[in-house]
Scaffold this motif. Structure first.
Motif, PDB file in Angstrom:
ATOM      1  N   SER A 115     -29.160   8.930 131.806  1.00  0.00           N
ATOM      2  CA  SER A 115     -28.134   9.672 131.063  1.00  0.00           C
ATOM      3  C   SER A 115     -28.210   9.385 129.569  1.00  0.00           C
ATOM      4  CB  SER A 115     -26.745   9.321 131.598  1.00  0.00           C
ATOM      5  OG  SER A 115     -26.599   9.719 132.946  1.00  0.00           O
ATOM      6  N   SER A 116     -28.495   8.139 129.205  1.00  0.00           N
ATOM      7  CA  SER A 116     -28.621   7.795 127.786  1.00  0.00           C
ATOM      8  C   SER A 116     -29.788   8.545 127.152  1.00  0.00           C
ATOM      9  CB  SER A 116     -28.816   6.289 127.617  1.00  0.00           C
ATOM     10  OG  SER A 116     -27.684   5.571 128.057  1.00  0.00           O
ATOM     11  N   ALA A 117     -30.891   8.651 127.889  1.00  0.00           N
ATOM     12  CA  ALA A 117     -32.042   9.400 127.380  1.00  0.00           C
ATOM     13  C   ALA A 117     -31.686  10.876 127.186  1.00  0.00           C
ATOM     14  CB  ALA A 117     -33.218   9.268 128.337  1.00  0.00           C
ATOM     15  N   ALA A 118     -30.945  11.440 128.143  1.00  0.00           N
ATOM     16  CA  ALA A 118     -30.532  12.840 128.029  1.00  0.00           C
ATOM     17  C   ALA A 118     -29.611  13.039 126.826  1.00  0.00           C
ATOM     18  CB  ALA A 118     -29.837  13.284 129.309  1.00  0.00           C
ATOM     19  N   LEU A 119     -28.655  12.126 126.641  1.00  0.00           N
ATOM     20  CA  LEU A 119     -27.726  12.240 125.521  1.00  0.00           C
ATOM     21  C   LEU A 119     -28.441  12.077 124.185  1.00  0.00           C
ATOM     22  CD1 LEU A 119     -24.752  10.225 127.027  1.00  0.00           C
ATOM     23  CD2 LEU A 119     -24.723  12.659 126.429  1.00  0.00           C
ATOM     24  N   LEU A 120     -29.424  11.190 124.131  1.00  0.00           N
ATOM     25  CA  LEU A 120     -30.212  11.055 122.900  1.00  0.00           C
ATOM     26  C   LEU A 120     -30.985  12.335 122.614  1.00  0.00           C
ATOM     27  CD1 LEU A 120     -31.677   7.420 123.016  1.00  0.00           C
ATOM     28  CD2 LEU A 120     -30.035   8.375 121.371  1.00  0.00           C
ATOM     29  N   GLY A 121     -31.463  12.978 123.675  1.00  0.00           N
ATOM     30  CA  GLY A 121     -32.150  14.259 123.498  1.00  0.00           C
ATOM     31  C   GLY A 121     -31.220  15.299 122.897  1.00  0.00           C
ATOM     32  N   PHE A 122     -30.002  15.391 123.434  1.00  0.00           N
ATOM     33  CA  PHE A 122     -29.015  16.314 122.860  1.00  0.00           C
ATOM     34  C   PHE A 122     -28.746  15.956 121.405  1.00  0.00           C
ATOM     35  CE2 PHE A 122     -27.652  17.023 127.355  1.00  0.00           C
ATOM     36  CZ  PHE A 122     -27.705  18.410 127.359  1.00  0.00           C
ATOM     37  N   ALA A 123     -28.580  14.667 121.111  1.00  0.00           N
ATOM     38  CA  ALA A 123     -28.274  14.232 119.748  1.00  0.00           C
ATOM     39  C   ALA A 123     -29.383  14.612 118.780  1.00  0.00           C
ATOM     40  CB  ALA A 123     -28.049  12.718 119.729  1.00  0.00           C
ATOM     41  N   VAL A 124     -30.626  14.432 119.187  1.00  0.00           N
ATOM     42  CA  VAL A 124     -31.766  14.763 118.319  1.00  0.00           C
ATOM     43  C   VAL A 124     -31.817  16.264 118.042  1.00  0.00           C
ATOM     44  CG1 VAL A 124     -34.281  14.860 118.198  1.00  0.00           C
ATOM     45  CG2 VAL A 124     -33.148  12.766 118.968  1.00  0.00           C
ATOM     46  N   VAL A 125     -31.670  17.064 119.090  1.00  0.00           N
ATOM     47  CA  VAL A 125     -31.739  18.521 118.921  1.00  0.00           C
ATOM     48  C   VAL A 125     -30.607  19.015 118.024  1.00  0.00           C
ATOM     49  CG1 VAL A 125     -31.539  20.736 120.112  1.00  0.00           C
ATOM     50  CG2 VAL A 125     -32.926  18.903 121.106  1.00  0.00           C
ATOM     51  N   PHE A 126     -29.383  18.586 118.322  1.00  0.00           N
ATOM     52  CA  PHE A 126     -28.237  19.033 117.522  1.00  0.00           C
ATOM     53  C   PHE A 126     -28.358  18.550 116.075  1.00  0.00           C
ATOM     54  CE2 PHE A 126     -25.565  18.869 121.642  1.00  0.00           C
ATOM     55  CZ  PHE A 126     -26.007  20.124 121.994  1.00  0.00           C
ATOM     56  N   SER A 127     -28.859  17.332 115.878  1.00  0.00           N
ATOM     57  CA  SER A 127     -28.980  16.789 114.522  1.00  0.00           C
ATOM     58  C   SER A 127     -30.029  17.527 113.707  1.00  0.00           C
ATOM     59  CB  SER A 127     -29.321  15.296 114.591  1.00  0.00           C
ATOM     60  OG  SER A 127     -28.281  14.571 115.208  1.00  0.00           O
ATOM     61  N   LEU A 128     -31.131  17.883 114.349  1.00  0.00           N
ATOM     62  CA  LEU A 128     -32.169  18.642 113.636  1.00  0.00           C
ATOM     63  C   LEU A 128     -31.633  19.998 113.184  1.00  0.00           C
ATOM     64  CD1 LEU A 128     -35.335  17.861 115.806  1.00  0.00           C
ATOM     65  CD2 LEU A 128     -34.805  17.009 113.510  1.00  0.00           C
ATOM     66  N   VAL A 129     -30.868  20.635 114.058  1.00  0.00           N
ATOM     67  CA  VAL A 129     -30.243  21.912 113.675  1.00  0.00           C
ATOM     68  C   VAL A 129     -29.263  21.687 112.534  1.00  0.00           C
ATOM     69  CG1 VAL A 129     -28.762  23.800 114.455  1.00  0.00           C
ATOM     70  CG2 VAL A 129     -30.534  22.894 115.975  1.00  0.00           C
ATOM     71  N   LEU A 130     -28.473  20.623 112.639  1.00  0.00           N
ATOM     72  CA  LEU A 130     -27.464  20.330 111.625  1.00  0.00           C
ATOM     73  C   LEU A 130     -28.084  20.105 110.250  1.00  0.00           C
ATOM     74  CD1 LEU A 130     -24.531  19.668 110.848  1.00  0.00           C
ATOM     75  CD2 LEU A 130     -24.965  17.317 111.602  1.00  0.00           C
ATOM     76  N   LEU A 131     -29.182  19.366 110.200  1.00  0.00           N
ATOM     77  CA  LEU A 131     -29.824  19.096 108.922  1.00  0.00           C
ATOM     78  C   LEU A 131     -30.318  20.371 108.236  1.00  0.00           C
ATOM     79  CD1 LEU A 131     -31.835  15.853 109.792  1.00  0.00           C
ATOM     80  CD2 LEU A 131     -29.789  16.033 108.356  1.00  0.00           C
ATOM     81  N   ARG A 132     -30.581  21.397 109.014  1.00  0.00           N
ATOM     82  CA  ARG A 132     -31.052  22.665 108.438  1.00  0.00           C
ATOM     83  C   ARG A 132     -29.904  23.561 107.970  1.00  0.00           C
ATOM     84  NH1 ARG A 132     -36.291  24.128 109.042  1.00  0.00           N
ATOM     85  NH2 ARG A 132     -35.695  26.314 108.838  1.00  0.00           N
ATOM     86  N   VAL A 133     -28.744  23.432 108.594  1.00  0.00           N
ATOM     87  CA  VAL A 133     -27.658  24.373 108.299  1.00  0.00           C
ATOM     88  C   VAL A 133     -26.484  23.717 107.576  1.00  0.00           C
ATOM     89  CG1 VAL A 133     -28.270  25.744 110.335  1.00  0.00           C
ATOM     90  CG2 VAL A 133     -26.478  24.006 110.528  1.00  0.00           C
ATOM     91  N   PHE A 134     -26.546  22.416 107.325  1.00  0.00           N
ATOM     92  CA  PHE A 134     -25.416  21.710 106.718  1.00  0.00           C
ATOM     93  C   PHE A 134     -25.026  22.346 105.389  1.00  0.00           C
ATOM     94  CE2 PHE A 134     -23.337  18.383 104.257  1.00  0.00           C
ATOM     95  CZ  PHE A 134     -22.476  17.833 105.188  1.00  0.00           C
ATOM     96  N   ARG A 135     -23.725  22.565 105.199  1.00  0.00           N
ATOM     97  CA  ARG A 135     -23.218  23.176 103.967  1.00  0.00           C
ATOM     98  C   ARG A 135     -22.399  22.163 103.181  1.00  0.00           C
ATOM     99  NH1 ARG A 135     -19.898  28.310 104.583  1.00  0.00           N
ATOM    100  NH2 ARG A 135     -18.821  27.079 106.176  1.00  0.00           N
ATOM    101  N   TRP A 136     -22.692  22.044 101.901  1.00  0.00           N
ATOM    102  CA  TRP A 136     -21.921  21.163 101.030  1.00  0.00           C
ATOM    103  C   TRP A 136     -20.664  21.843 100.498  1.00  0.00           C
ATOM    104  CZ3 TRP A 136     -23.028  16.063 100.541  1.00  0.00           C
ATOM    105  CH2 TRP A 136     -24.305  15.641 100.914  1.00  0.00           C
ATOM    106  N   ASP A 137     -20.691  23.145 100.408  1.00  0.00           N
ATOM    107  CA  ASP A 137     -19.516  23.859  99.896  1.00  0.00           C
ATOM    108  C   ASP A 137     -19.360  25.179 100.633  1.00  0.00           C
ATOM    109  OD1 ASP A 137     -21.152  25.915  98.552  1.00  0.00           O
ATOM    110  OD2 ASP A 137     -21.678  24.277  97.187  1.00  0.00           O
ATOM    111  N   ALA A 138     -18.237  25.836 100.413  1.00  0.00           N
ATOM    112  CA  ALA A 138     -17.907  27.057 101.140  1.00  0.00           C
ATOM    113  C   ALA A 138     -18.638  28.266 100.601  1.00  0.00           C
ATOM    114  CB  ALA A 138     -16.398  27.300 101.092  1.00  0.00           C
ATOM    115  N   LYS A 139     -19.268  28.192  99.433  1.00  0.00           N
ATOM    116  CA  LYS A 139     -19.881  29.357  98.811  1.00  0.00           C
ATOM    117  C   LYS A 139     -21.276  29.634  99.357  1.00  0.00           C
ATOM    118  CE  LYS A 139     -17.350  28.720  94.493  1.00  0.00           C
ATOM    119  NZ  LYS A 139     -17.454  28.488  93.047  1.00  0.00           N
ATOM    120  N   ARG A 140     -21.927  28.628  99.894  1.00  0.00           N
ATOM    121  CA  ARG A 140     -23.296  28.797 100.353  1.00  0.00           C
ATOM    122  C   ARG A 140     -23.375  29.594 101.647  1.00  0.00           C
ATOM    123  NH1 ARG A 140     -27.110  23.982 102.557  1.00  0.00           N
ATOM    124  NH2 ARG A 140     -28.699  25.282 103.437  1.00  0.00           N
TER     125      ARG A 140
END
Length: 249
Positions: free
Chosen positions: A224-249
């Protein structure tokens, strides 16, 4: 590292001042424990006292819920109040912002676990953790990482508190039931059991139950820990691409 520590310290102080968040973070899961504990007192489920089953499910859901809601609301408010834009003007980068939030969420999760298990072990509920209960630590760390990333994705796009609450509830409430946190997966139709395998809360719940009950704990927690780490990696990679610093972007 100094940026992460500074953000962690200021965020922790702000969290302690937010009495409403403090109350719902800790009282909400306990309310479910009291409700289900009173309804099914002295009953068994799959040969296990019901409290042994529901305690792990409610605990997992409470930790995941706090990670999602806390992170989503924080990022939304920081962006709306232009705090993220000001942070961006410093040498701080996205990993520092998320790292600070991770430390806060892990501290909250540790407090939740201590309080929840302490209450569940009272004679009124009768939880009796197995010797394998320390295995909760690695799986909860992995679970917090996965659900923090989910909350950060919500907080990146949601523009208002209402939007954060709506999206978070749409994700977390159905997941609570489909993951087996409140209803055993074995009692669900096959197609719902199949759906549960793609939900991170399923793995968090299964590992927490195994750790508390001592049933095949080592293997279940590792998988289960391996599965959760997999989810964390996938979601984090997506997050790093779409993260917004402000509302205008």
């Amino acid at each position: 590292m100094s940026a992460t520590i500074a953000l962690t310290t200021s965020s922790w102080r702000a969290y302690l001042r937010d009495k409403a968040s403090l109350f719902f973070t800790f009282a909400f899961p306990l309310a479910f424990l009291v409700l289900f504990g009173a309804m099914y007192r002295d009953q068994e489920l799959e040969g296990v006292p019901y409290v042994q089953y529901v305690a792990s499910g409610v605990l997992s859901w409470g930790v995941a819920n706090a990670a999602v809601f806390g992170t989503a609301f924080t990022l939304m408010q920081w962006r709306r109040d232009d705090l993220l834009r000001l942070i961006r003007l410093t040498p701080t980068r996205v990993p520092s912002v998320l790292g600070a939030r991770l430390l806060i969420t892990l501290a909250i999760a540790a407090c939740q676990v201590a309080l929840f298990i302490g209450v569940a072990m009272l004679p009124a509920f009768g939880l009796s953790p197995a010797r394998t209960w320390p295995l909760l630590v690695p799986v909860l760390v992995c679970g917090v990482m996965a659900f923090l990333a989910v909350g950060a994705l919500i907080g990146t796009y949601a523009e208002t508190p209402e939007a954060v609450a709506a999206v978070s509830n749409i994700l977390m409430v159905p997941m609570a039931f489909l993951s087996g946190a409140f209803i055993p997966l074995a009692a669900m139709p096959d197609y719902l059991q199949d759906i549960s395998r793609v939900l991170p809360l399923t793995y968090l719940n299964e590992a927490a139950m195994a750790a508390l009950n001592g049933t095949d704990a080592g293997a279940t927690v590792a998988t289960s820990s391996a599965a959760l780490l997999g989810f964390a990696v996938v979601f984090s990679l997506v997050l790093l691409r779409v993260f917004r610093w402000d509302a205008k972007r």
